[in-house]
Scaffold this motif. Sequence first.
Motif: not given
Ligand code: FO1
Length: 352
Positions: A172-174, A74-76, A55-58, A176-181, A97-100, A44-46
């Motif tokens: 959701f990503q906006e 914890g990600w990437g 697909c962040p969680d996968l 969660w990430v841009r507005y930090r929830a 605001w979303f770092g790939l 759902g976070d995709d």
């Molecule tokens: N989280 C952030 O707080 N900032 C980011 O720029 C960011 C980029 C990102 C890229 C790929 C990815 O797989 C995850 C990323 N996340 C980032 C984490 C993501 O928002 C969370 O892992 C989930 O969606 C919530 O569990």
Amino acid sequence: MTNPDAQRPSIVVLAGGIGGARFLRGLRHLVRDRAQITVIGNTGDDIWLHGLRVCPDLDTVMYTLGGGISEERGWGREDETFAVKDELTAYGVEPTWFGLGDRDIATHLIRTQLLGAGYALSDVTAALCDRWQPGVRLIPMSDDRVETHVVVDDPDGAVDAHGAPQRRAIHFQEWWVRYRAQLPAHSFVQIGLDDAKPAPGVLEAIDEADVIVLPPSNPVVSIGTILAIPRIRDAIVDAPAPVVGISPIIGGAPVRGMADACLSAIGVPTTAAAVAEHYGPRRARIPAGAPGGGILDAWLVAETDADSVAEVTARGITCAAAPLLMTDDDATATIALAALGLVDFDIAGIAP
Ligand code: FO1
């Protein structure tokens, strides 16, 4: 010597991102090759970003178990660079605001190409896992597109004809990430949910499981989204296997992430007992006359929440307190052992 899968006990885990992935690494450390672990991953976070399917969680599960995760974020990916992101920013391309990361982009390029060639997300995920060898079977909750959006008051302050804040759904990503929830969420909407089908193998894994585990992932947007896929929740309610969860809330707060912002959006207090109540006791276990339809047989809470054990137990959910901080794989393995012990799931030869 790994027993053929047919004889190895099957542990099915519903997982979101960082918390679920860390738990899985400890669970794998505990069972080694004595059990087969199947992960049903939240999608759902995709998000589509710069033409790539992310697909962040996968990916967090795959990288964490495959040894490629950035432990710090914890990600990437570890050893990551962001040259492409910087170039996109220089072109003024949104969103910034979303770092790939550069290494991470390779995963999204392959996934996007394979999806474009007509492969299902579950096939693509299996192909990506060929490289990473996570030591578990990772299946997306659905091959269909399901995206969590969050209804908030318009961040730009727009108001309606009556002067009330205009409500808007953002990805959701906006949120969660841009507005930090930090923007109060009025509700969550999973786009595509009603038509989504469980991915191939999901219902079979649930039905054939020897134990089903809800790790300390976000109970609303991660595990809640998986449970919302039509037929998945009912499959768990009806599954022969016991279901045990580990509280993501310790002492009234999430350990990481912002599950509290999600729980308050659906009117659930941020406590270990309230989350257990939210998942609900399983039908067969509840005292006569009490509301049922839940999925939990057992619930592991942190020692600081030991005072909630009696309350959860009274709801028909076996409950105990244990240290819940996943400080390393040994600590997490101990948590997993305590959780499995709550439902008498014992794998021969597992040393406590
Ligand atoms: N989280 C952030 O707080 N900032 C980011 O720029 C960011 C980029 C990102 C890229 C790929 C990815 O797989 C995850 C990323 N996340 C980032 C984490 C993501 O928002 C969370 O892992 C989930 O969606 C919530 O569990």
